[in-house]
Structure formats: C-alpha cells, structure tokens
Enzyme design. Structure first.
Site, PDB file in Angstrom:
ATOM      1  CG  ASN A   9      -1.740  -1.279   1.298  1.00 17.62           C
ATOM      2  OD1 ASN A   9      -1.458  -2.123   2.144  1.00 17.62           O
ATOM      3  ND2 ASN A   9      -2.681  -1.461   0.387  1.00 17.62           N
TER       4      ASN A   9
ATOM      5  CB  ILE B 297       0.507   6.348   2.510  1.00 13.39           C
ATOM      6  CG1 ILE B 297       1.951   6.646   2.923  1.00 13.39           C
ATOM      7  CG2 ILE B 297      -0.113   5.284   3.411  1.00 13.39           C
ATOM      8  CD1 ILE B 297       2.062   7.447   4.194  1.00 13.39           C
ATOM      9  CB  CYS B 298      -3.004   3.184  -0.864  1.00 12.16           C
ATOM     10  SG  CYS B 298      -4.712   2.824  -1.233  1.00 12.16           S
ATOM     11  CG  LEU B 299      -4.355   5.027   5.819  1.00 17.15           C
ATOM     12  CD1 LEU B 299      -4.550   3.545   6.088  1.00 17.15           C
ATOM     13  CD2 LEU B 299      -3.306   5.584   6.787  1.00 17.15           C
TER      14      LEU B 299
ATOM     15  CG  LEU C 181      -0.216   3.532  -4.107  1.00 17.44           C
ATOM     16  CD1 LEU C 181      -1.418   4.127  -4.819  1.00 17.44           C
ATOM     17  CD2 LEU C 181       0.254   4.494  -3.019  1.00 17.44           C
TER      18      LEU C 181
END
Lengths: 149, 559
Positions: free
Chosen positions: A78, A85-87, A120
């Site tokens: 991620n 950052i994929c959050l 990601l």
C-alpha cells in the site's frame, strides 16, 4: 499567515505526550511541515526498522487531510516507490476530528496489516498475494537495508 | 439573555439575597438562550448563584441531574428517559429511513414540534460533562468537622401546570456547602427544576461554606472545561451546535466541515441538516453552561473569532474571487460550489457582504507590481444582493458591481485569495473636460499604430468625437442591433442587465457586459480613469464590428 490554534495545540500535545514508537517534529521555519519517524510494529516484517516520513498540513487543514509520504524506502503493497500511502483516512475517509496523532497511528497500523487487495504498488501486491512468505522476506530485507535504527 | 443580565449585574449589589437569587436563576429559566458577543457577564458565584448553577444541569422534565441527556433538534435538552413515547409519523415518504418513521412530540411548550426519533441521540458532550460532574461530586469526601445545613425547596408558584411541586417548603438536611447539598437534593428528586431553594447553615460557628463552595465550583469549572473544547478547532466551543447524532461543534466549525462533506466528523453519519446551518438552533443548555461558568471566556472567544479573520488577513483586508470579469453597476451571477469559496461567501455575508472579483490571467501577462499572478490586477468590487442556498450546500449568488480596484498585494486565507486593494476612480470632471478639449483640438494623426487594418482611417476620428457624440453613437449601434434582433440583445438579456444606460460613465460597462467579444478587450475598461477613455474603447469595438465584411453583408446575424 498566523498558525491556527488547532495546529499549535496539536504540536504541543505531540511534544508533551508523544506516542510510543512515533515522533513528529515541526520544522522551525515552517510549523506546518513535520519530520516524522515511525517504528515498525513488532510481529511485522518492519520490526526493528525506523521509517522516516514527511507530513505537511495544508492551508485548509483540518478540513482537508495532512499530506504524508514515506521518505525511507519500504516494501509494502500500500506504499509506492515515491513513498505515497494508500490509506482511506488520508483520502476520502478523512474527518476533521482526526488529527496528526491518529493519522500516524493509522499508518503504523498499516505497516502491521498490509492490505494487498487494495494496492498502490501493484508489483508488490501481486507478489504479496502469490508468494506471501517471499514478499515478507523482501520487506524484512528492505527494512534491514534501508530502515536500520 | 445576555444583555439584560449585564444590566442587572450593576444593580445586583442593592438587592436582598432572595431577590438576587431569583434574579440570577431567572436568567437561566429561559431555554431560549443565545450568545451575544458583547456580553460582559461575571461568572455565576458558587454560593450566591448555587441554585442557578445546579439548575444548569437539571433536566427540565424530571428535575433530576441529567441522565444520558438528549439535545433535541430544537436545541433543548432533557434526559433520554424523559423523551415522550414515540409515535408513528403519518404521511411521510421521504427520506423514509427507519429512524425517521417514528417521532416524539417535543415536550417543550416553546417548540411543540415533532422530532424524528433518529434526530434524538444522546448528547455526547453534555453526557461527558455530567460524568465529570458526578466524578467531582463523588471525590468530595466529607470534610472532618463539616456541619450540616438545612435547605428548603420553595415553589415559585409561577408554574401551576407543573405537578412536580409537592409541598411549598420541603425541608432537608445535607452536608457539604450549598453546591454539594443542592446537588444532593436534586439527585434525590427533592429539588424541582423551577423551584428556588433556601439554605441555612446549622454550624455553631456560623460557617457559611463559601470557601468550600468556591473550591467545588473551581474544580467543576476545571474538569468540565476539558469537555467544552470543539473537536475541530480545539478551542472552547463558540456558539455550540449539536448534530442529530449528538455531537457538538462550534457553529462556524460545523459549517466549514459541511463545506467539505455531509458527514459528521465524529461518527461519519450523514448529517440531515442544511449546510448553511442558518436554521439550526444552538445547543441552549451548553450555551447557558458556558455563559454561567465562564462568560469572560465566551466573550473573549467571540472577540477572537472576529479578530482572527481580520488578523489573519492583516493588511490583506479584501476577499478576492478569481473567476470572471465583472463591471461596476452591472450584475454578476455566480454558482458557488468549491468549499473555499463557500467559506469566502459566508464570511462576506457575515461582514460587509462584499468581495472583489478578478479575472484569470490566462496568458500569464506580468502584472505591474505583482509579477506573474494567476489573476489580472484590476477587478471590480461586488456586493452580494441575494444568495440562494441549494440543499447540498452549493449556492447561487446574485451580486452587483460597486467600484473598480487594483490589487496592490495579495495572499491566501483558508484557500481563497485575499489582498490589499486600491480603488480605481475616474479623474475629476475638470480633468475630464480638459481631456475632451485636448482631444478635439488635436491635429489629426494620420499614421496610426493600427496601420494596415481596413478601419484605420475611421478609427482616428474617434479621438476627435465629443464625448456626448461617442455615447450617441454607442446607443445608436445598440438600437440598430436590436432592430436586427441580435441574439446578444435578446429580451432575456435586457431583463437581467437592464436597458442601455444614458449615463456616459456607465454605458461602457453595460455594453461590455452583454457584447460577445473576448474578455481581454473588455478588461481594458477596468483600467480606464476617464469616461471619455472608456467610451472611446467601446466605440472602437463598434467600429471594428461594423467594418467586418460579414456584418455589412446584411443578412448574417452571427453577432
């Protein structure tokens, strides 16, 4: 422009009651820009690593989320090569009731619970799904190589 | 409630204790409290206003200290268990969510409306305050040597409908000073919400417990204060508004949140309230609590809120909107949807209802002192006439151009542009006359910079036309085009912009607002400093239009 009281208070509280394993220090010349370090959570491939991040509070913070990026190279489904950052809480699920502290805790939790189903870094996620043990070993190696304390 | 109180504050020394008591409490009888930024109250006093202080946390329905309080959509609070029995709502098909199909009738006479059950959630902030109050009270151990005091509940008699008043003088003995003993009375159900209470020390030394009361109130103030911070701005809540899901924020903070999302910041429930919050009542009880416990902080917060925007803007005291060309005395219609501009418009509405309109610097032309800015330095101040709020928070804004200005410095505030501007004005009439005379008597210039264009020869004589003649020519062109049914002179457009003004100073602005030519040309008008200069520009356009082949061709009415 004067710094909003909220940012001042958040910074003070971060200094007064730091989160174990996380530090965030504002730049002297730009109090909206923080140098952040997050310790890899125990029981994860990032254990024993200390990861550097940068965090920036945009003009309309807290209406919009802080911008956070990993500076230390990390092997994680991620987090991409540029450290992005994929959050969800950093994007659509941001709420002004969240804060720097909670965001950094979420990132730390993400290290402990990689989610290859919402990737990601596609190559990392693919490998994570195909051969999890090998992927975890790479993550461990990268941690030793780039994030050594 | 704030103003009368401050007036009474001056008188209060001359009154008897009983009168003071009823005065102080009378202030809090009202459930329709509002915040006044001018209020300069003194906080409630621990012994003098003990009854009023206890009333602040009493449920008006059951008179007990709040138990899981609910703040209704009308802003009034009561215990959850005191909510009337819900009934099914009839004839409702939208939004048709299960929590809206049943409702309770508001038990407060002042409201009396029907509140959907889904909008009656426990007030989280008030509940936490109650918890901390119980904690403080429980931690107040009886002091050795403490002597009891006698208390009487005194029915006010002003609430004949309230059956809760049992006897007129129920008498009790409690320990711990006025505050703690009255709280104990309330907990035991011996103190009606509307009743007064008398307190009399039984101490042989005549101890009146003032020190003790002060200490208890001090601790209460300290602990409740922590619960009164807004989770968005981290300041003490200012004009608190409670959402249907029971979460409380400053009105301004919640409005800003709603600019960005329709979800509650705390629980992410969709907020079924209009984003402008105009109709949303304040949380009456929290407003009273804040006013009662720390009016000086409320007042300073009110001042700070006003000062904050001004201070942050500093010299940059003009809100700027980079969007389109606007002209003085002409209407401009805007569709506001971006969060930062929603905020900008709202702040304009709270202030002088004005903001500056600038157009984009599309070609990146360097602006005199500003360098290469995203906007062009000359703009028009707009005054907001009407705002039509759409349900989703977008708005349609009707504005009227006031005057032209030039940006001298600029910055950003919460995402939108702000700046220091300087008014652009026309020269004096004397100077205007001098310019005209100078033009007319000048030797005609043959070699014009427009050389090569077919209209060169005709352009030159514009300079020598009298100002009135320029206007006449402009009006004549408009009349001619109307006769040709030019689409840009459609009745609908005239209805919006009005007919052509006969004032030579304003005609160019009107003309520029409706004629379909590029904005770069129109922008010149904003920089002019004389009526004549403006008219010359406009007649220049007209001449150019007239010189075009397609126009002379007669039948073609593209324009």
């Amino acid at each position: 422009m004067a710094l909003p009281k909220r940012i001042i208070k958040e910074t003070e509280r971060l200094m007064a009651e730091p989160v174990p394993g996380i530090s965030a220090v504002p730049h002297e010349d730009n109090l909206r820009y923080f140098d952040v370090t997050i310790d890899g959570p125990s029981q994860s491939p990032y254990e024993q690593g200390t990861f550097k991040l940068e965090l920036f509070l945009p003009d309309d913070y807290p209406m919009t989320p802080p911008k956070v990026r990993f500076l230390t190279k990390i092997y994680h489904p991620n987090i991409d090569k540029l450290g992005r950052i994929c959050l969800d809480v950093l994007k659509s699920n941001w709420s002004p009731a969240l804060q720097i502290r909670t965001i950094l805790l979420s990132i730390q939790a993400l290290l402990g619970a990689p989610n290859p189903d919402d990737p990601l870094a596609n190559d990392v996620a693919k490998r994570w799904k195909e051969d999890q043990n090998a992927a975890i070993q790479t993550a461990r190696d990268w941690t030793t190589q780039y994030a050594k304390k | 409630m704030a103003r009368p109180r401050s007036k009474r504050g001056d008188l209060i020394e001359g009154l008897s204790y009983r009168e003071k008591l009823s005065l102080a409490s009378g202030v809090f009888m009202s459930e329709d409290a509002t915040i006044s930024p001018q209020s300069k109250q003194t906080p409630l006093n621990a012994s003098r206003d003990a009854r009023a202080l206890i009333r602040l946390i009493q449920c008006p329905q059951c008179s007990l200290p709040f138990r899981s309080p609910v703040t209704l959509p009308c802003g009034r609070s009561l215990c959850r268990v005191c909510l009337p029995q819900p009934h099914r709502r009839e004839n409702i098909s939208y939004p048709n969510t299960p929590d809206r199909l049943t409702a309770v009738g508001c038990p407060f006479e002042e409201c009396g409306k029907e509140h959907p059950e889904g909008d009656c959630s426990v007030d989280v902030c008030l509940s936490k305050i109650m918890e901390t109050i119980h904690d403080v009270v429980n931690s107040c151990e009886p002091v050795p040597g403490d002597t009891p005091a006698k208390l009487w509940e005194i029915g006010t008699g002003s609430n004949p409908g309230n059956a809760g008043l049992r006897d007129q003088y129920s008498e009790h003995v409690h320990f711990g000073g006025r505050l703690l003993s009255m709280f104990a009375m309330a907990v035991m159900g011996h103190l009606n919400y509307h009743a007064e209470a008398e307190f009399s020390s039984l101490s042989n030394e005549g101890d009146d417990y003032q020190t003790m009361d002060d200490a208890v109130l001090g601790r209460l103030r300290e602990t409740t204060h922590k619960e009164l911070d807004c989770h968005v701005c981290y300041n003490m809540m200012y004009d608190p508004v409670t959402t249907p899901c029971g979460h409380t924020f400053c009105r301004k903070c919640l409005a800003r949140v709603l600019d960005h999302s329709t979800h509650c910041p705390m629980c992410r429930r969709t907020l079924p309230i209009p984003p402008s919050l105009e109709q949303q009542p304040s949380n009456v009880r929290l407003v009273s609590l804040l006013q009662g416990l720390c009016p000086e902080l409320v007042a300073s917060r009110a001042e700070a809120v006003v000062a904050e925007e001004q201070l942050e803007m500093g010299e940059m005291d003009t809100r700027l909107f980079v969007c389109t060309l606007a002209f003085p005395s002409m209407p401009t219609f805007l569709h506001i949807f971006e969060p930062r501009y929603r905020l900008m418009i709202r702040r304009s509405l709270e202030g002088n209802r004005q903001f500056g309109m600038l157009t984009y610097n599309q070609h990146g032309v360097s602006q005199t002192d500003l360098g290469n800015t995203t906007f062009k330095e000359y703009g028009t101040m707009l005054s907001i006439l009407n705002v039509h709020m759409l349900a989703d928070g977008r708005s349609l804004v009707e504005t009227m151009g006031l005057y032209r200005f030039r940006v001298r410095a600029h910055g950003t505030l919460d995402g939108y542009t702000v700046g220091r501007v300087e008014r652009v004005e026309d020269v004096s009439l004397a100077e205007e006359e001098r310019l005209e005379a100078q033009d007319i008597t000048a030797v005609p210039v043959i070699d014009s910079p427009m050389e090569g264009r077919p209209s060169t020869a005709r352009f030159n004589d514009i300079t020598q036309l009298p100002t009135q003649q320029l206007l006449i020519e402009g009006l004549a062109f408009v009349q001619k085009m109307r006769a040709h049914s030019a689409p840009w002179l459609h009745q609908r457009i005239i209805e919006v912009n009005g007919g052509p003004p006969n004032d030579p100073a304003l005609f160019p602005y009107w003309f520029a607002s409706i004629i379909p030519i590029v904005d770069d040309e129109k922008y010149q008008l904003l920089q002019t400093t004389s009526v004549r200069e403006r008219l010359k520009i406009v007649i220049g356009w007209i001449r150019r239009i007239e010189s075009q082949r397609w126009y002379n061709g007669g039948n073609c009415l593209i324009l």
